[in-house]
Design a protein around this motif. Structure first.
Motif, PDB file in Angstrom:
ATOM      1  N   ARG A  38       0.856  -1.327  -0.116  1.00 21.09           N
ATOM      2  CA  ARG A  38      -0.231  -0.003  -0.079  1.00 21.09           C
ATOM      3  C   ARG A  38       0.876   1.371   0.147  1.00 21.09           C
ATOM      4  NH1 ARG A  38      -5.348   1.964   2.180  1.00 21.09           N
ATOM      5  NH2 ARG A  38      -5.001   3.485   3.482  1.00 21.09           N
ATOM      6  N   ILE A  39       0.517   2.326  -0.987  1.00 21.14           N
ATOM      7  CA  ILE A  39       1.370   3.336  -1.068  1.00 21.14           C
ATOM      8  C   ILE A  39       0.667   4.613  -1.152  1.00 21.14           C
ATOM      9  CG2 ILE A  39       3.350   2.004  -2.288  1.00 21.14           C
ATOM     10  CD1 ILE A  39       2.415   3.214  -4.813  1.00 21.14           C
ATOM     11  N   GLY A  40       1.301   5.584  -1.040  1.00 17.24           N
ATOM     12  CA  GLY A  40       0.682   6.959  -0.829  1.00 17.24           C
ATOM     13  C   GLY A  40       1.127   7.895  -2.039  1.00 17.24           C
ATOM     14  N   ILE A  41       0.679   8.929  -2.316  1.00 21.55           N
ATOM     15  CA  ILE A  41       1.050   9.973  -3.389  1.00 21.55           C
ATOM     16  C   ILE A  41       0.619  11.310  -2.877  1.00 21.55           C
ATOM     17  CG2 ILE A  41      -0.798   9.513  -5.017  1.00 21.55           C
ATOM     18  CD1 ILE A  41       1.585   9.803  -7.332  1.00 21.55           C
ATOM     19  N   LEU A  42       1.632  12.201  -3.077  1.00 19.53           N
ATOM     20  CA  LEU A  42       1.144  13.873  -2.681  1.00 19.53           C
ATOM     21  C   LEU A  42       1.799  14.667  -3.801  1.00 19.53           C
ATOM     22  CD1 LEU A  42       3.554  14.945  -1.155  1.00 19.53           C
ATOM     23  CD2 LEU A  42       2.610  14.151   0.811  1.00 19.53           C
ATOM     24  N   THR A  43       1.371  15.884  -3.844  1.00 20.91           N
ATOM     25  CA  THR A  43       1.886  16.953  -4.488  1.00 20.91           C
ATOM     26  C   THR A  43       2.192  18.071  -3.733  1.00 20.91           C
ATOM     27  OG1 THR A  43      -0.077  17.710  -5.148  1.00 20.91           O
ATOM     28  CG2 THR A  43       1.099  16.324  -6.886  1.00 20.91           C
ATOM     29  N   SER A  44       3.396  18.502  -3.711  1.00 17.23           N
ATOM     30  CA  SER A  44       3.810  19.539  -2.813  1.00 17.23           C
ATOM     31  C   SER A  44       4.548  20.731  -3.310  1.00 17.23           C
ATOM     32  CB  SER A  44       4.665  18.776  -1.731  1.00 17.23           C
ATOM     33  OG  SER A  44       5.619  19.715  -0.849  1.00 17.23           O
TER      34      SER A  44
ATOM     35  N   TYR B 293       2.317  18.400   2.276  1.00 13.92           N
ATOM     36  CA  TYR B 293       2.803  18.071   3.547  1.00 13.92           C
ATOM     37  C   TYR B 293       2.021  18.444   4.421  1.00 13.92           C
ATOM     38  CZ  TYR B 293       7.417  16.757   1.967  1.00 13.92           C
ATOM     39  OH  TYR B 293       8.506  15.975   1.225  1.00 13.92           O
ATOM     40  N   ALA B 294       0.975  19.687   4.261  1.00  8.88           N
ATOM     41  CA  ALA B 294       0.128  20.196   5.248  1.00  8.88           C
ATOM     42  C   ALA B 294      -0.773  19.097   5.363  1.00  8.88           C
ATOM     43  CB  ALA B 294      -0.428  21.465   4.710  1.00  8.88           C
ATOM     44  N   GLY B 295      -1.493  18.570   4.432  1.00  5.14           N
ATOM     45  CA  GLY B 295      -2.465  17.624   4.281  1.00  5.14           C
ATOM     46  C   GLY B 295      -1.944  16.485   4.879  1.00  5.14           C
ATOM     47  N   LEU B 296      -0.690  15.920   4.651  1.00 10.81           N
ATOM     48  CA  LEU B 296       0.077  14.763   5.313  1.00 10.81           C
ATOM     49  C   LEU B 296      -0.056  14.894   6.954  1.00 10.81           C
ATOM     50  CD1 LEU B 296       1.425  12.176   4.998  1.00 10.81           C
ATOM     51  CD2 LEU B 296       3.658  13.526   5.036  1.00 10.81           C
ATOM     52  N   LEU B 297       0.161  15.932   7.465  1.00 12.15           N
ATOM     53  CA  LEU B 297       0.185  16.226   8.898  1.00 12.15           C
ATOM     54  C   LEU B 297      -1.282  16.148   9.491  1.00 12.15           C
ATOM     55  CD1 LEU B 297       2.468  19.123   8.975  1.00 12.15           C
ATOM     56  CD2 LEU B 297       3.049  16.752   9.852  1.00 12.15           C
ATOM     57  N   GLU B 298      -2.238  16.318   8.554  1.00 13.71           N
ATOM     58  CA  GLU B 298      -3.512  16.411   9.008  1.00 13.71           C
ATOM     59  C   GLU B 298      -4.259  14.984   8.730  1.00 13.71           C
ATOM     60  OE1 GLU B 298      -5.856  19.383   7.665  1.00 13.71           O
ATOM     61  OE2 GLU B 298      -4.156  21.003   8.033  1.00 13.71           O
ATOM     62  N   GLY B 299      -3.475  14.013   8.254  1.00  9.99           N
ATOM     63  CA  GLY B 299      -3.910  12.781   7.741  1.00  9.99           C
ATOM     64  C   GLY B 299      -5.220  12.933   6.603  1.00  9.99           C
ATOM     65  N   ASP B 300      -4.886  14.120   5.998  1.00 12.49           N
ATOM     66  CA  ASP B 300      -6.076  14.131   4.970  1.00 12.49           C
ATOM     67  C   ASP B 300      -5.972  13.326   3.437  1.00 12.49           C
ATOM     68  OD1 ASP B 300      -8.052  15.392   3.164  1.00 12.49           O
ATOM     69  OD2 ASP B 300      -7.039  17.253   3.186  1.00 12.49           O
ATOM     70  N   THR B 301      -6.444  12.192   3.553  1.00 10.00           N
ATOM     71  CA  THR B 301      -6.239  11.364   2.668  1.00 10.00           C
ATOM     72  C   THR B 301      -7.463  11.060   1.731  1.00 10.00           C
ATOM     73  OG1 THR B 301      -6.611   9.392   3.997  1.00 10.00           O
ATOM     74  CG2 THR B 301      -4.330  10.043   3.834  1.00 10.00           C
ATOM     75  N   VAL B 302      -7.131  10.506   0.595  1.00 13.83           N
ATOM     76  CA  VAL B 302      -8.332  10.141  -0.246  1.00 13.83           C
ATOM     77  C   VAL B 302      -7.952   8.793  -1.007  1.00 13.83           C
ATOM     78  CG1 VAL B 302      -7.446  11.847  -2.162  1.00 13.83           C
ATOM     79  CG2 VAL B 302      -9.716  11.108  -2.299  1.00 13.83           C
ATOM     80  N   PRO B 303      -8.744   7.970  -1.004  1.00  7.56           N
ATOM     81  CA  PRO B 303      -8.496   6.622  -2.030  1.00  7.56           C
ATOM     82  C   PRO B 303      -8.267   6.900  -3.493  1.00  7.56           C
ATOM     83  CG  PRO B 303     -10.936   6.518  -1.081  1.00  7.56           C
ATOM     84  CD  PRO B 303     -10.213   7.951  -0.573  1.00  7.56           C
ATOM     85  N   LEU B 304      -7.606   6.389  -3.985  1.00  8.58           N
ATOM     86  CA  LEU B 304      -7.605   6.445  -5.390  1.00  8.58           C
ATOM     87  C   LEU B 304      -7.557   5.484  -6.354  1.00  8.58           C
ATOM     88  CD1 LEU B 304      -4.281   8.819  -5.597  1.00  8.58           C
ATOM     89  CD2 LEU B 304      -6.604   9.572  -6.006  1.00  8.58           C
TER      90      LEU B 304
ATOM     91  N   VAL C 254       1.787   9.508  11.059  1.00  5.92           N
ATOM     92  CA  VAL C 254       0.596   9.649  10.147  1.00  5.92           C
ATOM     93  C   VAL C 254       0.660   8.480   9.147  1.00  5.92           C
ATOM     94  CG1 VAL C 254      -0.852  10.778   8.273  1.00  5.92           C
ATOM     95  CG2 VAL C 254      -0.306  11.969  10.526  1.00  5.92           C
ATOM     96  N   ILE C 255       1.954   8.593   8.598  1.00  7.41           N
ATOM     97  CA  ILE C 255       2.091   7.379   7.558  1.00  7.41           C
ATOM     98  C   ILE C 255       2.002   5.966   8.017  1.00  7.41           C
ATOM     99  CG2 ILE C 255       4.094   6.519   6.089  1.00  7.41           C
ATOM    100  CD1 ILE C 255       5.017   9.532   5.824  1.00  7.41           C
ATOM    101  N   ARG C 256       2.680   5.932   9.167  1.00  9.09           N
ATOM    102  CA  ARG C 256       2.632   4.531   9.739  1.00  9.09           C
ATOM    103  C   ARG C 256       1.140   4.097  10.119  1.00  9.09           C
ATOM    104  NH1 ARG C 256       2.016   2.037  14.224  1.00  9.09           N
ATOM    105  NH2 ARG C 256       1.483   4.013  15.253  1.00  9.09           N
ATOM    106  N   GLN C 257       0.216   5.140  10.788  1.00  6.10           N
ATOM    107  CA  GLN C 257      -1.106   4.540  11.025  1.00  6.10           C
ATOM    108  C   GLN C 257      -1.873   4.484   9.556  1.00  6.10           C
ATOM    109  OE1 GLN C 257      -2.902   7.510  13.319  1.00  6.10           O
ATOM    110  NE2 GLN C 257      -1.911   6.850  15.320  1.00  6.10           N
ATOM    111  N   ALA C 258      -1.709   5.252   8.481  1.00  9.16           N
ATOM    112  CA  ALA C 258      -2.416   5.022   7.239  1.00  9.16           C
ATOM    113  C   ALA C 258      -1.869   3.651   6.524  1.00  9.16           C
ATOM    114  CB  ALA C 258      -2.038   6.246   6.245  1.00  9.16           C
ATOM    115  N   GLY C 259      -0.944   3.000   7.175  1.00 10.40           N
ATOM    116  CA  GLY C 259      -0.382   1.574   6.618  1.00 10.40           C
ATOM    117  C   GLY C 259       0.163   1.773   5.496  1.00 10.40           C
TER     118      GLY C 259
END
Lengths: 322, 322, 322, 322
Positions: A3-9, A41-52, A88-93
């Motif tokens: 399971r991976i994540g992606i963000l734009t910063s 990174y701001a959203g990362l700190l808040e755990g603001d995720t969205v399934p893709l 957050v990254i750990r908790q989001a798996g």
């Protein structure tokens, strides 16, 4: 890697959506889950995720900006901020994270990786093209064509009025945008960080052009630290030359718009490469394209090493603008 | 009527070349000679003329700017200047003169006609669209589409960052460009000369929008007397709202570029009308288009009467931008 | 080397004017005379030359097409034709000749060089991008962006109607344009010479897409030998799929328009390189750009060797279009 | 009037989304509920509705196509079909319905209104501009500018090759698109339904142009009943003229793309007018714009009366294209 994540910063750049789309499709094709982190990174700190999934990225390849939104996060640049991010990254798996951004993004990423051992792969997105480790950043080609189109339009009116124009393009501490759009637009002079030029020198050069029959001229200026410096330069040159001049500050106009072929292809290629890199066990590096081949560069190099302008292209500008 | 002249004066506007081309072809088709005066009234004072034939105007209809070049001439605004102009016209054997320009052009023209009885017909070319006696000036539609395209690009990045943008378009003492591009671009607010709005009021309105869920907003500002006022407004609004904002000043970008269908057709129609008017014995008036019909307006009305914004369109902007 | 010539041959390509301009400025800066030969080999056979100086190439960098015009000349492909060409070159006092064109141009050039020892250097200009010895030909990037812009427009209407669209782009015996614009446009399928695909197979693949929820699809087709093959494919697919489809044939639309940054910079770089090559005593070769460096390739290789599509990019298309 | 519906029908046209957005905002501002019917009459028959609120139409004004999708529905043209439609409208609790479309749409609407007394107001959306009762249909200006941009591109290559080009634009039984883009593009000849022209006559006219020095020419052809007629005309002309020619068929390219200022403003104005009309108790009519004013035309007139080309503009084309 499951399971991976992606963000734009950082600053958004046209082609980021092509990169997100490519990463999502590659992840899904390889059996990975992928989630988007919104607002960098701001959203990362808040755990603001969205399934893709396939639907989330359908009909996005042609859009400017970034569907994941972006931000600059002062908090992430603190030790505490990054501790929270790691949590957050750990908790989001998330077993790995793809970061699309520029120098600041990778500076932060190198700290996060060093402090918490997070698995991170970067992709360079920057209209300034100021990231070491890739010939071209996502967004640069679109921004350069946007600047060129502005120069083309301005030349119409410059010629109609026998006028001097200053066109200020982006470029914090690099002149890539100014150089490429300047050559392509047939500009007369450049003002870029790499080659400081006083207003007196600039005026002398322009005078030479007027002597051999030019009646209008375009000077492309890299904006540097803060937009608007062209107004000052124009004022100074007016004292030397007594020639009517006008200033255009393109600013954020250069960020938007549908990405070019090159930026969409580059975004796609690097999106695929980033997922592949994670699966291959890479981390702490950015996937770029150097001389047509995928190349991986350690995060610290990407923002500490200075990517120079191509000396040949500089020489050609001088030769052709005379 | 055997020999006529044509010039472009004031700010250049896309579609002027379509007008010149139409005037030349119509003149030739009707057995008239036609000469171009270069660089507006300044060139007129110097007798800077160029013969115009089919070849001179071939492949010009798509070009922005004006092939005859243009200028602003303080000297022509003096009595002595106009005396010289009348003399040049007489010596050049011109039985009539077509002037493509805006308010300032027609102000000068009314003086020249009054003092020397010169046969003059005007055509409105102004990206500001601020000439009374025509629904649309040549160049307005192209400039509005240029501004719109900028707003579209900026919205990409505004949405990616949750930001407030100020887009400054042209418009000396009228808000036509701001209104049309603002409606079309889905802008949130307008700052135009016709409806003064304090930064406090503007901030209040923007706050309302953020309350109902908007995260980005675009304010279109008519530049007024001097480009750059948006920087000041942005600073003031920042104090009220504490929301990050960016400013783009389009400036002369809006003048250039290939004219739209509408501006080329309008330029063509009015170019034909101007020659016809001269042949019909008209003088001292401008050929415009009102509600789809050719209309002739005395020079003095064109710059003394104020063309109001369409009240219905203003109301619609308020309704749709909420 | 005292006096050189330059011509454009074969299909015109955006960026050729940037190349001509660069060659002229480089020649003049190096003390060489330079003359243009109009209308390619056909004009060469007729001695149709035009002197080139700074004025001739001013304000041409943004123009599509070629200011020297071009043609295809069957006569030049005969031994007698080339004998005449060699004679014209001798009489015009040309010590070397720069040829901007594609495969056919360099085939002819290799014969002329072999038979008459003429000093010739080529520059690749081809929107098909089908010339061996350069990663990208002048004009390719502009044509690809033109095709992309068409695909973007068509997607609007494809989605509004749940329709299948065939977009036929250029590409005689190569799929470069189709591949690049197809990836960038998010096309569903490609029909290219390199990977033959029956209408039955194509229909099967489209059916898969519809099964997973797609309601519209875009197939990019390389036109091959003759424009219009998409009409046949659309008819065949309709029998398999019973899905309404439409065909757009871009044709020569892809040739024109203002060149992109990349094509103007590439044209400029190769124009400089070609003059330099002549001065360095090179002949019988084409100046191209391979992995960011200037490379010289013998004429015979340029048209006899097949430039393959990038296998990685092909793989990425398959991955991302699913 | 408490609850209304809106649909788009027939061919999609750029600006339809601006119209939907304006109708939604006007309805909400006036306290009405509004629902969208997807896929035109076909969706209506299936009761395929979607609630519309501020969020649904946010960031849609710049999009080509229609967010409600569209279709052509043979079933609706039957009595049984319309009975079902009336029933769906009743069950959905719609007190009125706004139809954005063209001739076919309004033909159907007039039957539905006559048979079932349904409250209906139309808005003209048609890139062909072939609807009586409005000077301009939504989408026409964008399509004309798209065609113009194609003509501009083609002229680059036409001039480089001394060639004859046929550019086929849309236009089922009207020549509006051909005429406007032809004048604006400086085309040499038109082939339009309103003025039949044999290939022999066309060849004669082209020959005249070549005699006075033209070396390339562009003929704009309205496609008529079926795309592709230009291929036949080109073949015939080739026999008369022995001049190399090329054909470009723009087809659905003209439908897409971001709408122009004019189409977005027109769409907005008519969207507001349609809701207002329903609230004012109007029905069985279309809201159009005639000479700058809103005008309501009975459905039957919209498709039975023929909107003629402007005779003055036709005359001007002849005058200027010579």
């Amino acid at each position: 890697m499951r399971r991976i994540g992606i963000l734009t910063s950082g600053g958004d750049a046209p082609g980021m959506n092509a990169c997100i789309r490519a990463a999502v499709r590659t992840a899904l094709a390889n059996g990975l889950e992928i989630v988007g982190i919104r607002r960098g990174y701001a959203g990362l700190l808040e755990g603001d995720t969205v399934p893709l999934d396939r639907t989330a990225i359908r009909n996005t390849i042609h859009l400017g900006g970034t569907i994941l939104e972006t931000s600059r996060s002062p908090e992430f640049m603190t030790r505490e901020g990054r501790a929270r991010a790691a949590e957050v990254i750990r908790q989001a798996g998330l077993d790995g994270l793809i970061l699309i951004g520029g120098e600041g993004t990778f500076h932060g990423a190198s700290l996060l990786a060093a402090e918490w051992g997070t698995t991170l792969v970067g992709v360079p997105g920057s209209i300034d093209n100021d990231v070491y480790g890739t010939d071209s950043c996502i967004g640069f080609d679109t921004a350069a064509n946007c600047a060129l189109s502005a120069i083309d339009r301005i030349r119409d009116t410059a010629r109609s009025h026998d006028r001097l124009f200053f066109v200020e393009v982006m470029g914090h501490h690099t002149g890539f945008l100014a150089l490429e759009s300047g050559i392509a637009g047939g500009a007369e002079e450049l003002v870029i960080p790499e080659e400081p030029l006083s207003s007196a020198e600039l005026s002398d050069r322009l005078k030479e052009g007027f002597k051999i029959g030019k009646k209008s001229a375009i000077v492309v200026v890299a904006e540097g630290k803060k937009p608007g410096k062209s107004f000052r330069i124009a004022d100074e040159v007016r004292k030397f030359l007594n020639y009517e001049s006008r200033v255009v500050v393109l600013g954020h106009l250069q960020r938007g718009g549908p990405p070019t072929v090159r930026d969409r292809v580059l975004g796609s290629v690097l999106g695929v490469a980033a997922v592949t890199a994670l699966q291959d066990g890479r981390s702490g590096c950015m996937a770029g394209e150097v001389k047509g081949e995928i190349a991986y560069t350690p995060f610290d190099d990407t923002w500490q090493k200075k990517k120079p302008l191509d000396a040949d292209v500089m020489r050609i500008f001088s030769l052709l603008s005379e």
